[in-house]
Each structure stands twice: as structure tokens, then as C-alpha cells.
Write a protein that holds these residues in place. Sequence first.
Motif, PDB file in Angstrom:
ATOM      1  N   SER A 311       0.824  -1.217   0.000  1.00  0.00           N
ATOM      2  CA  SER A 311       0.000   0.000   0.000  1.00  0.00           C
ATOM      3  C   SER A 311       0.855   1.262   0.000  1.00  0.00           C
ATOM      4  N   LEU A 312       2.140   1.106   0.395  1.00  0.00           N
ATOM      5  CA  LEU A 312       3.059   2.242   0.407  1.00  0.00           C
ATOM      6  C   LEU A 312       3.963   2.263  -0.822  1.00  0.00           C
ATOM      7  N   GLY A 313       3.646   1.435  -1.809  1.00  0.00           N
ATOM      8  CA  GLY A 313       4.356   1.493  -3.081  1.00  0.00           C
ATOM      9  C   GLY A 313       5.386   0.414  -3.324  1.00  0.00           C
ATOM     10  N   TRP A 314       5.681  -0.386  -2.308  1.00  0.00           N
ATOM     11  CA  TRP A 314       6.667  -1.458  -2.510  1.00  0.00           C
ATOM     12  C   TRP A 314       6.029  -2.639  -3.231  1.00  0.00           C
ATOM     13  N   SER A 315       6.636  -3.078  -4.313  1.00  0.00           N
ATOM     14  CA  SER A 315       6.209  -4.302  -4.995  1.00  0.00           C
ATOM     15  C   SER A 315       7.036  -5.444  -4.414  1.00  0.00           C
ATOM     16  N   PRO A 328      13.873  -3.092  -0.495  1.00  0.00           N
ATOM     17  CA  PRO A 328      14.704  -2.063  -1.124  1.00  0.00           C
ATOM     18  C   PRO A 328      14.386  -0.673  -0.578  1.00  0.00           C
ATOM     19  N   VAL A 329      15.414   0.142  -0.442  1.00  0.00           N
ATOM     20  CA  VAL A 329      15.200   1.519   0.009  1.00  0.00           C
ATOM     21  C   VAL A 329      14.720   2.353  -1.167  1.00  0.00           C
ATOM     22  N   PRO A 330      13.970   3.418  -0.925  1.00  0.00           N
ATOM     23  CA  PRO A 330      13.530   4.294  -2.016  1.00  0.00           C
ATOM     24  C   PRO A 330      14.722   4.938  -2.721  1.00  0.00           C
ATOM     25  N   GLN A 331      14.510   5.282  -3.970  1.00  0.00           N
ATOM     26  CA  GLN A 331      15.567   5.897  -4.774  1.00  0.00           C
ATOM     27  C   GLN A 331      16.059   7.189  -4.111  1.00  0.00           C
ATOM     28  N   GLY A 332      17.364   7.381  -4.169  1.00  0.00           N
ATOM     29  CA  GLY A 332      17.939   8.597  -3.617  1.00  0.00           C
ATOM     30  C   GLY A 332      18.472   8.460  -2.207  1.00  0.00           C
ATOM     31  N   TYR A 333      18.272   7.300  -1.599  1.00  0.00           N
ATOM     32  CA  TYR A 333      18.744   7.065  -0.227  1.00  0.00           C
ATOM     33  C   TYR A 333      19.739   5.912  -0.204  1.00  0.00           C
ATOM     34  N   GLY A 360      24.638  -5.665   0.689  1.00  0.00           N
ATOM     35  CA  GLY A 360      23.372  -5.336   1.340  1.00  0.00           C
ATOM     36  C   GLY A 360      22.960  -3.889   1.139  1.00  0.00           C
ATOM     37  N   GLU A 361      23.864  -3.079   0.576  1.00  0.00           N
ATOM     38  CA  GLU A 361      23.518  -1.683   0.314  1.00  0.00           C
ATOM     39  C   GLU A 361      22.313  -1.613  -0.618  1.00  0.00           C
ATOM     40  N   GLY A 362      21.401  -0.683  -0.310  1.00  0.00           N
ATOM     41  CA  GLY A 362      20.186  -0.534  -1.112  1.00  0.00           C
ATOM     42  C   GLY A 362      18.992  -1.269  -0.533  1.00  0.00           C
ATOM     43  N   PHE A 363      19.186  -1.942   0.626  1.00  0.00           N
ATOM     44  CA  PHE A 363      18.101  -2.682   1.265  1.00  0.00           C
ATOM     45  C   PHE A 363      18.075  -2.363   2.762  1.00  0.00           C
ATOM     46  N   PHE A 364      16.957  -2.693   3.395  1.00  0.00           N
ATOM     47  CA  PHE A 364      16.885  -2.717   4.856  1.00  0.00           C
ATOM     48  C   PHE A 364      16.099  -3.942   5.272  1.00  0.00           C
ATOM     49  N   ARG A 365      16.314  -4.389   6.502  1.00  0.00           N
ATOM     50  CA  ARG A 365      15.671  -5.617   6.985  1.00  0.00           C
ATOM     51  C   ARG A 365      14.647  -5.288   8.059  1.00  0.00           C
TER      52      ARG A 365
END
Length: 391
Positions: A311-315, A328-333, A360-365
Motif C-alpha cells: 500500500s506504500l508502493g513497494w512491490s 529495497p530503500v527508495p531511490q535517492g537514499y 546489502g547496500e540498497g536494502f533494509f531488513r
Amino acid sequence: MQLAKRLEKIPHYLFAQIDRKEAELVSQGVDIINLAKGDPDSPTLPRIVQVMHNAIDNPSTHAYPPYQGTKDFREAAAWWMKHRFGVENLDPNWELVSSIGSKEAIHNLFLAFVEEGDYTLIPDPGYPVYRTSTIFVGGEPYAMALKAENNFLPDLTSIPEDIARKSKLLWVNYPNNPTGAIATLEFFEELVTFCKEYDILLCHDHAYSEIAYDNYKPPSVLQIPEAKDIAIEFHSLSKSYNMAGWRIGFVAGNAKAIGALKQVKSNIDSGVFRAIQASAIAAFYSSEEELKSVSSVYQNRREILVQGLRSLGWSIEAPKATLYFWVPVPQGYSSTEFVTLLLDKCGIIVAPGIGYGASGEGFFRIALTLPEKRIQEALQRMRDAGIRYEL
């Protein structure tokens, strides 16, 4: 006071840092929602706790335990491997040893096998102990990148031959922390073949073997016919039976590797309290209904989180196993920047992907270790703060 130089190469443990930050904010009155740590929040099954009570009252449990685990514990663990995975002929005397959870046994194995200049093949992202233990013993970690396009499985063909020939250990962990990825028996067969070719001990960290959903049953590497020639597997009761603080598990497989681990352990620790071993035996004989009662809690939380993130845009797909979402983190972060944003704007703690390795860069758990209402509240805080995933 001069510290050992090896400490200069070792970062502070990720979750110790998170604990300190949380304590600091809580002391300031901030209502923190901590979705970073994979620490089960449900109590141990009452039947297991009762066995512990009874065992403590028995004076025979008060003496030093055998270093390798009691005979009853080792036989019960061997029975469990046969019952759960169909692994036959696992000798509880020579091919199995008790452990103080998994972390201790993982580190001790490095002491048994890795010398200065040896390589270890470790997953990246991966459990930080694989890397730090390599460095502690003077080895060289070689990162096997786990990429989304390869279903977060290592590409064995990308490992340089000269590195493979200098490597002592190859580590995998499926179901995987932090990605939630799973592996097939066919992939385990590839691993066994590769490790036999290069004479590398294959180490499978199977800490999440029983936290699975949608009728999925994670396999064991020891199901591969010739796996015991080259492989060992680490099991922990921490997640599967809500026994994280009890510190009990076992390692099974190749007899030479188990013997080396026993030799290290007998010089470092004095075994697991007998009463805890008795409780673990009771856990091994848990019914399917009891095990499902543990996983169903996480499965319900999983459904809430996957729908909320979408619902917050993550596929995003719902993981088939583990306590984790790898997001995945949003673009720009960067992962650290986005984690900081969540903390500052929402009072939510999640783990930055970079803490598990460069890949692991570009993701969070996110961990499914808080009640449903707190997960729903975290999602609502993100909505209220306007945090969305947009390409």
C-alpha cells in the motif's frame, strides 16, 4: 592499557549499536518501534518450560555436563534429524555435538580450521559473524554476492579458482538471514560438488529451518547423499522453539569437522547446562500443532506487513521462511540514510542492509518480532510521514 590490534579490524556488533540507540531514545521519552532484531517475542512453549522446572529440581543436573552434550540430547537430536529431514545413520557419538546456540559454534569452527592467510567464502549480505570470525583468526573473507537476480543464491562460477583453492570454509544459510531467500536440494547438491572439488568444508547455518510458511519445508544439506563427506550443519532452537535466551543447539555432519569442533569447545567452554539439554529434548519431540503455533504467529504478521508495504508502493513478495523482510530503500537514499529517516520521522528502528555486507547496500531488513498492532502502527506512522517507495 593496549588493546589487541585485531579489534581495529572488527566493527562494533550491529545489534549492540541498535540497542544503545534505542535505549538512548527511550530515555528521552520516544516511543520506539524496534523492528530490527530477530529476537522472538513469544514465550517458550509451556510444556518445555515445565521440563526445565523439573530438571532444575533434580540434583543430577547441577554438575558439569559432558562437553559434547549428554548422550540423551545427542540421540534426540539425531532422531530429530531423521524424523524431520530423513537423514539416516547420523552417529550421535561422532557426527553430532551440542552447542551454546549457533553463534558460539560458528565462531569456534573458525578456530578449528582457519589459519592466517586462509580464505573463507562467505555470503554477502550475510550474518556478520562469518566475516568477523574470519578476521579474528587472521583469515581473509571472500564475499559471495547474493543478488536479487539470482534469487539471493551465490554464483559459484564467479569464485576465482585461486581463491577457491585457498579457501577452508564455505558458508551458506538457507532460509536466509537477512534476505529471507530459500534454497533447493538441487542447489545444495551443487554446493556439495563444488566443495568436494576444492576440498572446502561446507557449513550450512540452518537456524531458521522451522520458521516457514505456506506448507514449505526447508531442506537440509545433509539430505544430499555424499554431504557428510564434506559438510556440517548448524541447528539452533532459538527461533524454532522461542528459546533464544536458553542458548542451545547442535552441529551435525562430517565426523572430522565435528571432532575438531569438540576439541576447540572442550578448551573454551564447559558445555550446556543439563537442565537446558533436557528441555531441548522435549522441544525435539514437539507435535506438528505446537510447531505450527509458533510459525502461525509470524505468518499472520507477514500478511499484515506485505499488504502494508504494498500500500506504500513497494512491490514485494511475501517470504516463504524466516522472520525477515528484505526491502529495497527508495531511490535517492543509502540504506543508512533511509534507516535514519525512519528513526527520526517515525520512531521506527530497522536494520540497514549495509550492516550485513557491501552487497546489502540498497536494502533494509524488517523483523516480524513485534505484535500485529505494533506492526500496523509502524505502517501507519510511515503513511503519516509520507514515506513511500517510488522508482
